[in-house]
Write a protein that holds these residues in place. Sequence first.
Motif, PDB file in Angstrom:
ATOM      1  N   ARG A  17      43.988  34.648  37.946  1.00 46.95           N
ATOM      2  CA  ARG A  17      44.107  33.244  38.360  1.00 46.95           C
ATOM      3  C   ARG A  17      45.497  32.693  38.051  1.00 46.95           C
ATOM      4  NH1 ARG A  17      39.535  32.005  36.948  1.00 46.95           N
ATOM      5  NH2 ARG A  17      39.945  31.780  34.731  1.00 46.95           N
ATOM      6  N   GLU A  18      45.996  32.972  36.846  1.00 51.33           N
ATOM      7  CA  GLU A  18      47.327  32.494  36.454  1.00 51.33           C
ATOM      8  C   GLU A  18      48.416  33.094  37.340  1.00 51.33           C
ATOM      9  OE1 GLU A  18      47.614  33.490  32.310  1.00 51.33           O
ATOM     10  OE2 GLU A  18      46.081  32.023  31.748  1.00 51.33           O
ATOM     11  N   ARG A  19      48.344  34.386  37.586  1.00 48.04           N
ATOM     12  CA  ARG A  19      49.341  35.054  38.426  1.00 48.04           C
ATOM     13  C   ARG A  19      49.293  34.544  39.864  1.00 48.04           C
ATOM     14  NH1 ARG A  19      53.710  38.420  37.435  1.00 48.04           N
ATOM     15  NH2 ARG A  19      53.492  39.249  35.353  1.00 48.04           N
ATOM     16  N   LEU A  25      49.850  30.918  45.610  1.00 49.35           N
ATOM     17  CA  LEU A  25      48.918  31.421  46.613  1.00 49.35           C
ATOM     18  C   LEU A  25      47.534  30.830  46.371  1.00 49.35           C
ATOM     19  CD1 LEU A  25      49.775  35.232  46.630  1.00 49.35           C
ATOM     20  CD2 LEU A  25      50.404  33.538  48.355  1.00 49.35           C
ATOM     21  N   SER A  26      46.893  30.439  47.438  1.00 53.85           N
ATOM     22  CA  SER A  26      45.489  30.040  47.353  1.00 53.85           C
ATOM     23  C   SER A  26      44.641  31.312  47.322  1.00 53.85           C
ATOM     24  CB  SER A  26      45.100  29.199  48.559  1.00 53.85           C
ATOM     25  OG  SER A  26      45.172  29.979  49.740  1.00 53.85           O
ATOM     26  N   SER A  37      37.897  39.366  51.103  1.00 50.42           N
ATOM     27  CA  SER A  37      37.342  38.056  51.445  1.00 50.42           C
ATOM     28  C   SER A  37      37.711  37.045  50.365  1.00 50.42           C
ATOM     29  CB  SER A  37      35.822  38.127  51.583  1.00 50.42           C
ATOM     30  OG  SER A  37      35.220  38.313  50.319  1.00 50.42           O
ATOM     31  N   MET A  38      37.766  35.786  50.760  1.00 51.61           N
ATOM     32  CA  MET A  38      38.060  34.729  49.803  1.00 51.61           C
ATOM     33  C   MET A  38      36.966  34.673  48.737  1.00 51.61           C
ATOM     34  SD  MET A  38      38.876  30.700  50.367  1.00 51.61           S
ATOM     35  CE  MET A  38      37.194  30.160  50.429  1.00 51.61           C
ATOM     36  N   SER A  39      35.729  34.898  49.139  1.00 48.90           N
ATOM     37  CA  SER A  39      34.645  34.858  48.158  1.00 48.90           C
ATOM     38  C   SER A  39      34.800  35.989  47.136  1.00 48.90           C
ATOM     39  CB  SER A  39      33.276  34.913  48.825  1.00 48.90           C
ATOM     40  OG  SER A  39      33.118  36.094  49.560  1.00 48.90           O
ATOM     41  N   TYR A  40      35.311  37.146  47.547  1.00 47.15           N
ATOM     42  CA  TYR A  40      35.516  38.245  46.609  1.00 47.15           C
ATOM     43  C   TYR A  40      36.594  37.877  45.582  1.00 47.15           C
ATOM     44  CZ  TYR A  40      36.164  42.899  44.699  1.00 47.15           C
ATOM     45  OH  TYR A  40      36.244  43.969  43.842  1.00 47.15           O
ATOM     46  N   GLU A  62      50.656  42.213  46.064  1.00 45.95           N
ATOM     47  CA  GLU A  62      50.853  40.891  46.669  1.00 45.95           C
ATOM     48  C   GLU A  62      51.335  39.863  45.656  1.00 45.95           C
ATOM     49  OE1 GLU A  62      51.053  40.099  49.806  1.00 45.95           O
ATOM     50  OE2 GLU A  62      50.628  42.192  50.240  1.00 45.95           O
ATOM     51  N   LEU A  63      51.023  40.072  44.397  1.00 44.48           N
ATOM     52  CA  LEU A  63      51.482  39.150  43.361  1.00 44.48           C
ATOM     53  C   LEU A  63      52.870  39.529  42.833  1.00 44.48           C
ATOM     54  CD1 LEU A  63      48.174  38.638  41.338  1.00 44.48           C
ATOM     55  CD2 LEU A  63      49.192  37.115  43.059  1.00 44.48           C
ATOM     56  N   GLY A  64      53.393  40.650  43.310  1.00 43.84           N
ATOM     57  CA  GLY A  64      54.734  41.066  42.911  1.00 43.84           C
ATOM     58  C   GLY A  64      54.832  41.546  41.486  1.00 43.84           C
ATOM     59  N   VAL A  65      53.782  42.205  41.025  1.00 40.64           N
ATOM     60  CA  VAL A  65      53.740  42.720  39.657  1.00 40.64           C
ATOM     61  C   VAL A  65      53.203  44.148  39.706  1.00 40.64           C
ATOM     62  CG1 VAL A  65      51.435  41.766  39.241  1.00 40.64           C
ATOM     63  CG2 VAL A  65      52.924  42.216  37.316  1.00 40.64           C
ATOM     64  N   SER A  66      53.688  44.976  38.811  1.00 38.17           N
ATOM     65  CA  SER A  66      53.162  46.341  38.766  1.00 38.17           C
ATOM     66  C   SER A  66      51.770  46.331  38.137  1.00 38.17           C
ATOM     67  CB  SER A  66      54.085  47.261  37.954  1.00 38.17           C
ATOM     68  OG  SER A  66      53.980  46.959  36.575  1.00 38.17           O
ATOM     69  N   LEU A  67      51.006  47.320  38.491  1.00 40.34           N
ATOM     70  CA  LEU A  67      49.671  47.470  37.911  1.00 40.34           C
ATOM     71  C   LEU A  67      49.768  47.613  36.399  1.00 40.34           C
ATOM     72  CD1 LEU A  67      46.687  47.677  38.651  1.00 40.34           C
ATOM     73  CD2 LEU A  67      47.022  50.088  39.109  1.00 40.34           C
ATOM     74  N   THR A  68      50.761  48.332  35.940  1.00 34.91           N
ATOM     75  CA  THR A  68      50.970  48.529  34.505  1.00 34.91           C
ATOM     76  C   THR A  68      51.227  47.204  33.794  1.00 34.91           C
ATOM     77  OG1 THR A  68      51.884  50.722  34.924  1.00 34.91           O
ATOM     78  CG2 THR A  68      52.380  49.737  32.787  1.00 34.91           C
ATOM     79  N   GLU A  69      52.105  46.400  34.366  1.00 35.76           N
ATOM     80  CA  GLU A  69      52.420  45.105  33.762  1.00 35.76           C
ATOM     81  C   GLU A  69      51.197  44.187  33.753  1.00 35.76           C
ATOM     82  OE1 GLU A  69      55.461  41.331  34.382  1.00 35.76           O
ATOM     83  OE2 GLU A  69      55.787  43.164  35.527  1.00 35.76           O
TER      84      GLU A  69
END
Length: 82
Positions: A17-19, A25-26, A37-40, A62-69
């Motif tokens: 949520r924070e990211r 992004l909504s 889906s938006m519900s997911y 899409e959030l521009g962050v690595s999975l590790t980070e």
Amino acid sequence: MERKNQALMEAYARVLRERRKAANLSQEELAFRTDLSMSYISFLETCRRQPTLTVMDAICRELGVSLTEFIGEVEGDVENNR
């Protein structure tokens, strides 16, 4: 082995949520960009679903962050909320 770790799920939800909000992004836009889906997305942010690695990877891209980070932030959140 317990498959549901509430503290981990809550930490994942908070970080997601924070990211997402930091990326301006909504839930709807993130869902569109990740082909979910938006519900997911809502379910992930409210601990009603647990993501697969593939979903986590798509969201992180899409959030521009690595999975590790991202996982590191989740781990830190778990530790801070113990």
